[in-house]
Design a protein around this motif. Structure first.
Motif, PDB file in Angstrom:
ATOM      1  N   PRO A  46      42.527  41.495  42.413  1.00  8.47           N
ATOM      2  CA  PRO A  46      42.092  40.154  42.021  1.00  8.47           C
ATOM      3  C   PRO A  46      43.180  39.429  41.263  1.00  8.47           C
ATOM      4  O   PRO A  46      43.201  38.205  41.216  1.00  8.47           O
ATOM      5  CB  PRO A  46      40.892  40.425  41.121  1.00  8.47           C
ATOM      6  CG  PRO A  46      41.127  41.756  40.590  1.00  8.47           C
ATOM      7  CD  PRO A  46      41.804  42.524  41.679  1.00  8.47           C
ATOM      8  N   LEU A  79      46.474  38.781  44.988  1.00  2.87           N
ATOM      9  CA  LEU A  79      46.036  38.073  46.191  1.00  2.87           C
ATOM     10  C   LEU A  79      44.742  37.307  45.939  1.00  2.87           C
ATOM     11  O   LEU A  79      44.592  36.157  46.371  1.00  2.87           O
ATOM     12  CB  LEU A  79      45.853  39.077  47.339  1.00  2.87           C
ATOM     13  CG  LEU A  79      45.600  38.433  48.685  1.00  2.87           C
ATOM     14  CD1 LEU A  79      46.764  37.545  49.071  1.00  2.87           C
ATOM     15  CD2 LEU A  79      45.367  39.474  49.758  1.00  2.87           C
ATOM     16  N   GLY A  80      43.806  37.919  45.201  1.00  3.06           N
ATOM     17  CA  GLY A  80      42.542  37.252  44.943  1.00  3.06           C
ATOM     18  C   GLY A  80      42.739  35.941  44.196  1.00  3.06           C
ATOM     19  O   GLY A  80      42.244  34.889  44.608  1.00  3.06           O
ATOM     20  N   LEU A  81      43.523  36.008  43.122  1.00  5.23           N
ATOM     21  CA  LEU A  81      43.733  34.797  42.331  1.00  5.23           C
ATOM     22  C   LEU A  81      44.498  33.752  43.138  1.00  5.23           C
ATOM     23  O   LEU A  81      44.187  32.560  43.076  1.00  5.23           O
ATOM     24  CB  LEU A  81      44.484  35.133  41.042  1.00  5.23           C
ATOM     25  CG  LEU A  81      44.459  33.985  40.051  1.00  5.23           C
ATOM     26  CD1 LEU A  81      43.114  33.889  39.389  1.00  5.23           C
ATOM     27  CD2 LEU A  81      45.531  34.127  39.008  1.00  5.23           C
ATOM     28  N   LEU A  82      45.482  34.204  43.924  1.00  6.92           N
ATOM     29  CA  LEU A  82      46.241  33.246  44.744  1.00  6.92           C
ATOM     30  C   LEU A  82      45.312  32.515  45.700  1.00  6.92           C
ATOM     31  O   LEU A  82      45.373  31.290  45.843  1.00  6.92           O
ATOM     32  CB  LEU A  82      47.338  33.960  45.524  1.00  6.92           C
ATOM     33  CG  LEU A  82      48.597  34.334  44.760  1.00  6.92           C
ATOM     34  CD1 LEU A  82      49.624  34.918  45.707  1.00  6.92           C
ATOM     35  CD2 LEU A  82      49.170  33.119  44.078  1.00  6.92           C
ATOM     36  N   LEU A 127      51.530  42.232  51.386  1.00  3.05           N
ATOM     37  CA  LEU A 127      50.549  41.993  50.337  1.00  3.05           C
ATOM     38  C   LEU A 127      49.139  41.968  50.920  1.00  3.05           C
ATOM     39  O   LEU A 127      48.224  42.629  50.407  1.00  3.05           O
ATOM     40  CB  LEU A 127      50.868  40.664  49.657  1.00  3.05           C
ATOM     41  CG  LEU A 127      50.090  40.313  48.409  1.00  3.05           C
ATOM     42  CD1 LEU A 127      50.390  41.337  47.348  1.00  3.05           C
ATOM     43  CD2 LEU A 127      50.469  38.937  47.927  1.00  3.05           C
ATOM     44  N   VAL A 142      39.386  33.302  37.795  1.00 10.02           N
ATOM     45  CA  VAL A 142      38.856  32.964  39.113  1.00 10.02           C
ATOM     46  C   VAL A 142      37.579  32.146  38.957  1.00 10.02           C
ATOM     47  O   VAL A 142      37.388  31.123  39.630  1.00 10.02           O
ATOM     48  CB  VAL A 142      38.603  34.250  39.919  1.00 10.02           C
ATOM     49  CG1 VAL A 142      37.794  33.957  41.158  1.00 10.02           C
ATOM     50  CG2 VAL A 142      39.919  34.896  40.308  1.00 10.02           C
TER      51      VAL A 142
END
Lengths: 172, 203, 94
Positions: free
Chosen positions: A55, A58-61, B86, C52
């Protein structure tokens, strides 16, 4: 890109951007959810850290991209770009510091390691994880040391061929 | 080469490239400052310039290792490959996290020593950073004097996986070296390394 | 045409709920430990999920006042966990 003339939520383009942004956010949130599951299910600190990176990177991006697609004003977009950039720069530093500590301490279950080429080859310059060293401050932050102090080209100064082949180094 | 820098006017200083290199962090800090304010205005740029100069005077950076600039095509390719890595490894770790919910023996990992081909500490730092960014691998120890880094790799439970990881790092390193260009990232052969990353790059 | 935006908003609300759920899971790890490093990693994830959540909330409401907050937290979170990592070790060596 930004269409300030149309009222919000009306034009087809804006709805399309919202839709793409939402999909991006959903994927990012699912990654965060799975990472939380992994935080509970994986066996030791080092394994859990892999789940934690998800998270954070990649998740936050993905969520940041989604948020930028939703907000669409240049101030917000640039700030969100900055958030992504900061995260890309800082997340590995935390991961490295924590991982290093975890391996030196008891943060890794040795019985679950297929190979451990670090414990097989203790460093002479480095106090191992077994030494107590209670009062000595932690050796300097690892980051500045790896960031290069203009010592390029002198890195091969010591006995390379001798120590490298020890341990279970069966690979090519 | 002389006079190539737009910031180096007046009596031509002997070290134009060095001056440019020192200007790069200033430019970066000004950019961040302007982005933080969110709007471009000359007041912002000037304020950022002042702040950047003060920050860099009070906390000077070590000299940047590079000569020359990033090579755009190679950089793009490296970024693309890294992005793919990634995504792939994020999905992989997601799967492993779910898999670990099932009853059964817990997942096994490895701590793998990876010798690097390049002697540059800067390349080492970038490779370390990129590896730690990718879920599934975390660099836990770096010894520049041995040109070796140690990474904990989730799910590497047989020799094939260990070899595959070494291969992946070698490819990553070759990408980084290609993007930085040879002068900034010298590759010399150490007696112990195979130098396969260097071979691929050497053409 | 009015259906799709409403649907998208609904999806975002579901996202927030899922984020809350994952935060609960992370808090379980945070409480359970067992070592200080475990808690540190969990706290790191919690901060990331909070970020998030803020971005999703901003996207949902269109209220961009929270975006600078996101910038600030992303920086402070990094400083916090890196600093704590230096001190956590003595507690883990049990």
């Amino acid at each position: 890109m930004s269409a300030p003339t149309a009222p919000p939520g009306e034009s087809g383009l804006e709805v399309a951007l919202d839709a793409v942004g939402t999909v991006s956010i959903v994927v990012g949130v699912l990654l965060a959810l799975v990472a939380s599951v992994g935080l509970l299910s994986l066996p030791d600190v080092l394994s859990r850290m892999h789940a934690a990176t998800k998270p954070q990177v990649l998740g936050l991006l993905l969520v940041v991209i989604g948020g930028a697609l939703h907000l669409r004003t240049s101030v917000d977009v640039w700030m969100l770009v900055l958030v992504g950039a900061f995260q890309l720069v800082t997340a590995p530093v935390t991961a490295h510091v924590v991982g290093r500590l975890a391996h030196r301490g008891d943060g890794v279950r040795r019985d679950l390691l297929h190979v451990d080429e670090l414990t097989d080859r203790p460093d002479t310059t480095d106090p191992g994880p077994d030494e107590p060293e209670p009062d000595e401050p932690e050796p300097e932050e690892p980051e500045p040391a790896t960031r290069g102090r203009g010592r390029d080209g002198t890195g091969h100064a010591d006995g390379d061929g001798t120590g490298r082949r020890r341990g279970r180094d069966g690979a090519p | 080469m002389t006079g190539a820098g737009d910031r180096a006017q007046g009596p031509v200083p002997p070290d134009t490239a060095g001056l440019l290199r020192r200007a790069a962090p200033v430019a970066w800090l000004v950019l961040v400052w302007v982005l933080l304010w969110g709007t471009f205005s000359w007041a912002n740029v000037l304020g950022g310039l002042v702040v950047a100069l003060v920050v860099l005077t009070v906390f000077p950076l070590p000299p940047a290792p590079g000569r020359g600039w990033l090579r755009p095509l190679a950089t793009l390719r490296a970024v693309g490959r890294f992005g793919t890595d990634l995504v792939v490894s994020s999905l992989q770790v997601a799967w492993q996290s779910l898999e670990a919910l099932r009853p059964g023996p817990p997942i096994r990992s490895s701590v793998i020593a990876v010798p690097l081909a390049s002697s540059s500490e800067f390349v080492m730092a970038v490779v370390t950073e990129l590896l730690s960014l990718t879920p599934g691998s975390v660099v836990i120890e770096v010894r520049p004097e041995e040109r070796t880094l140690w990474a904990h790799v989730l799910g590497a439970d047989d020799d094939a996986a260990v070899a595959a990881f070494r291969e992946q790092v070698a490819r990553l390193e070759a990408d980084v070296v290609a993007a930085l260009g040879r002068p900034a990232a010298p590759v010399t052969y150490a007696p112990g390394t195979d130098g396969h990353a260097a071979h691929r790059e050497g053409s | 045409m009015t259906g799709l935006p409403a649907l998208l908003d609904g999806v975002l609300v579901v996202c927030l709920v899922l984020l809350g759920l994952s935060a609960v899971l992370v808090v379980v790890r945070l409480l359970r430990g067992p070592s200080g490093l475990d808690r540190l990693v969990a706290l790191d994830v919690l901060v990331a999920e909070f970020l998030v959540g803020l971005v999703v909330y901003a996207a949902l409401t269109g209220n961009s006042a929270l975006v600078p907050v996101v910038v600030a937290i992303s920086l402070v979170g990094f400083l916090g966990s890196t600093t704590v990592a230096r001190f956590v070790r003595r507690g883990t060596d049990r």
